[in-house]
Scaffold this motif. Sequence first.
Motif, mmCIF file in Angstrom:
data_model
loop_
_atom_site.group_PDB
_atom_site.id
_atom_site.type_symbol
_atom_site.label_atom_id
_atom_site.label_comp_id
_atom_site.label_asym_id
_atom_site.label_seq_id
_atom_site.Cartn_x
_atom_site.Cartn_y
_atom_site.Cartn_z
ATOM 1 N N MET A 1 9.315 10.506 -22.927
ATOM 2 C CA MET A 1 8.004 9.902 -22.753
ATOM 3 C C MET A 1 8.148 8.619 -21.939
ATOM 4 S SD MET A 1 5.249 8.782 -25.631
ATOM 5 C CE MET A 1 3.975 9.984 -25.449
ATOM 6 N N MET A 2 7.179 8.390 -21.060
ATOM 7 C CA MET A 2 7.229 7.204 -20.212
ATOM 8 C C MET A 2 6.657 6.007 -20.944
ATOM 9 S SD MET A 2 6.237 8.207 -16.387
ATOM 10 C CE MET A 2 5.768 9.889 -16.152
ATOM 11 N N ASP A 3 7.225 4.846 -20.660
ATOM 12 C CA ASP A 3 6.659 3.649 -21.269
ATOM 13 C C ASP A 3 5.451 3.172 -20.464
ATOM 14 O OD1 ASP A 3 7.664 2.275 -19.062
ATOM 15 O OD2 ASP A 3 9.307 1.373 -20.153
ATOM 16 N N LYS A 4 4.672 2.300 -21.068
ATOM 17 C CA LYS A 4 3.417 1.841 -20.478
ATOM 18 C C LYS A 4 3.633 1.176 -19.118
ATOM 19 C CE LYS A 4 -0.632 -0.946 -21.449
ATOM 20 N NZ LYS A 4 -1.276 -1.880 -22.350
ATOM 21 N N GLN A 5 4.673 0.371 -18.972
ATOM 22 C CA GLN A 5 4.925 -0.315 -17.707
ATOM 23 C C GLN A 5 5.192 0.681 -16.583
ATOM 24 O OE1 GLN A 5 8.090 -3.103 -18.720
ATOM 25 N NE2 GLN A 5 6.696 -4.776 -18.196
ATOM 26 N N LYS A 6 5.939 1.722 -16.857
ATOM 27 C CA LYS A 6 6.252 2.716 -15.835
ATOM 28 C C LYS A 6 4.995 3.481 -15.423
ATOM 29 C CE LYS A 6 9.652 6.145 -14.557
ATOM 30 N NZ LYS A 6 10.901 6.792 -14.918
ATOM 31 N N VAL A 7 4.163 3.845 -16.399
ATOM 32 C CA VAL A 7 2.916 4.540 -16.100
ATOM 33 C C VAL A 7 2.016 3.650 -15.244
ATOM 34 C CG1 VAL A 7 0.801 5.500 -17.090
ATOM 35 C CG2 VAL A 7 3.009 6.025 -18.129
ATOM 36 N N GLU A 8 1.888 2.374 -15.609
ATOM 37 C CA GLU A 8 1.057 1.454 -14.837
ATOM 38 C C GLU A 8 1.604 1.277 -13.420
ATOM 39 O OE1 GLU A 8 0.900 -2.038 -17.275
ATOM 40 O OE2 GLU A 8 -0.738 -1.248 -18.496
ATOM 41 N N TYR A 9 2.921 1.193 -13.274
ATOM 42 C CA TYR A 9 3.534 1.070 -11.950
ATOM 43 C C TYR A 9 3.210 2.294 -11.096
ATOM 44 C CZ TYR A 9 7.047 1.375 -8.308
ATOM 45 O OH TYR A 9 7.670 1.539 -7.103
ATOM 46 N N LEU A 10 3.389 3.491 -11.672
ATOM 47 C CA LEU A 10 3.113 4.709 -10.928
ATOM 48 C C LEU A 10 1.635 4.828 -10.574
ATOM 49 C CD1 LEU A 10 5.422 7.190 -12.839
ATOM 50 C CD2 LEU A 10 5.729 6.319 -10.515
ATOM 51 N N GLN A 11 0.775 4.414 -11.476
ATOM 52 C CA GLN A 11 -0.666 4.432 -11.209
ATOM 53 C C GLN A 11 -0.999 3.502 -10.049
ATOM 54 O OE1 GLN A 11 -3.400 3.856 -14.555
ATOM 55 N NE2 GLN A 11 -4.492 2.385 -13.306
ATOM 56 N N ASP A 12 -0.471 2.295 -10.091
ATOM 57 C CA ASP A 12 -0.736 1.317 -9.028
ATOM 58 C C ASP A 12 -0.176 1.776 -7.686
ATOM 59 O OD1 ASP A 12 -1.990 -0.253 -10.917
ATOM 60 O OD2 ASP A 12 -0.294 -1.630 -11.159
ATOM 61 N N LEU A 13 0.907 2.514 -7.708
ATOM 62 C CA LEU A 13 1.531 3.012 -6.489
ATOM 63 C C LEU A 13 0.796 4.230 -5.934
ATOM 64 C CD1 LEU A 13 4.035 2.957 -4.548
ATOM 65 C CD2 LEU A 13 5.078 4.581 -6.135
ATOM 66 N N LEU A 14 0.504 5.202 -6.809
ATOM 67 C CA LEU A 14 -0.006 6.485 -6.349
ATOM 68 C C LEU A 14 -1.518 6.558 -6.172
ATOM 69 C CD1 LEU A 14 2.292 8.798 -8.464
ATOM 70 C CD2 LEU A 14 2.470 8.290 -6.019
ATOM 71 N N LEU A 15 -2.285 5.857 -6.990
ATOM 72 C CA LEU A 15 -3.741 5.975 -6.917
ATOM 73 C C LEU A 15 -4.294 5.570 -5.553
ATOM 74 C CD1 LEU A 15 -6.290 6.834 -8.357
ATOM 75 C CD2 LEU A 15 -6.460 4.523 -9.293
ATOM 76 N N PRO A 16 -3.891 4.431 -4.990
ATOM 77 C CA PRO A 16 -4.400 4.096 -3.644
ATOM 78 C C PRO A 16 -4.011 5.136 -2.592
ATOM 79 C CG PRO A 16 -3.409 2.165 -4.662
ATOM 80 C CD PRO A 16 -3.079 3.339 -5.536
ATOM 81 N N MET A 17 -2.807 5.684 -2.704
ATOM 82 C CA MET A 17 -2.364 6.707 -1.755
ATOM 83 C C MET A 17 -3.207 7.972 -1.890
ATOM 84 S SD MET A 17 1.728 6.067 -2.131
ATOM 85 C CE MET A 17 2.230 7.417 -1.107
ATOM 86 N N LEU A 18 -3.559 8.326 -3.121
ATOM 87 C CA LEU A 18 -4.398 9.490 -3.363
ATOM 88 C C LEU A 18 -5.800 9.262 -2.804
ATOM 89 C CD1 LEU A 18 -4.718 12.256 -4.782
ATOM 90 C CD2 LEU A 18 -5.377 10.999 -6.828
ATOM 91 N N MET A 19 -6.341 8.071 -3.037
ATOM 92 C CA MET A 19 -7.701 7.757 -2.607
ATOM 93 C C MET A 19 -7.849 7.758 -1.083
ATOM 94 S SD MET A 19 -9.392 7.481 -5.387
ATOM 95 C CE MET A 19 -10.887 6.620 -5.001
ATOM 96 N N ASN A 20 -6.825 7.339 -0.343
ATOM 97 C CA ASN A 20 -6.969 7.294 1.116
ATOM 98 C C ASN A 20 -6.352 8.506 1.805
ATOM 99 O OD1 ASN A 20 -4.223 6.807 1.570
ATOM 100 N ND2 ASN A 20 -4.485 4.599 1.620
#
Length: 51
Positions: A1-20
């Motif tokens: 299971m991923m820890d909260k910091q890793k999930v937040e890092y991946l979200q911050d990295l991938l979400l903008p890339m997905l959106m554009n």
Amino acid sequence: MMDKQKVEYLQDLLLPMLMNGQVQVNSSDAGDVNGGLGMVAESGMEYKKGK
């Protein structure tokens, strides 16, 4: 299971890339349900499909 910091890092990295459009999600990788993405809902909630 991923820890909260890793999930937040991946979200911050991938979400903008997905959106554009820099990355895409293949439906076979994202819980494919009958050829499309399924709905995500809290338990006990009822969502009606729109037109």
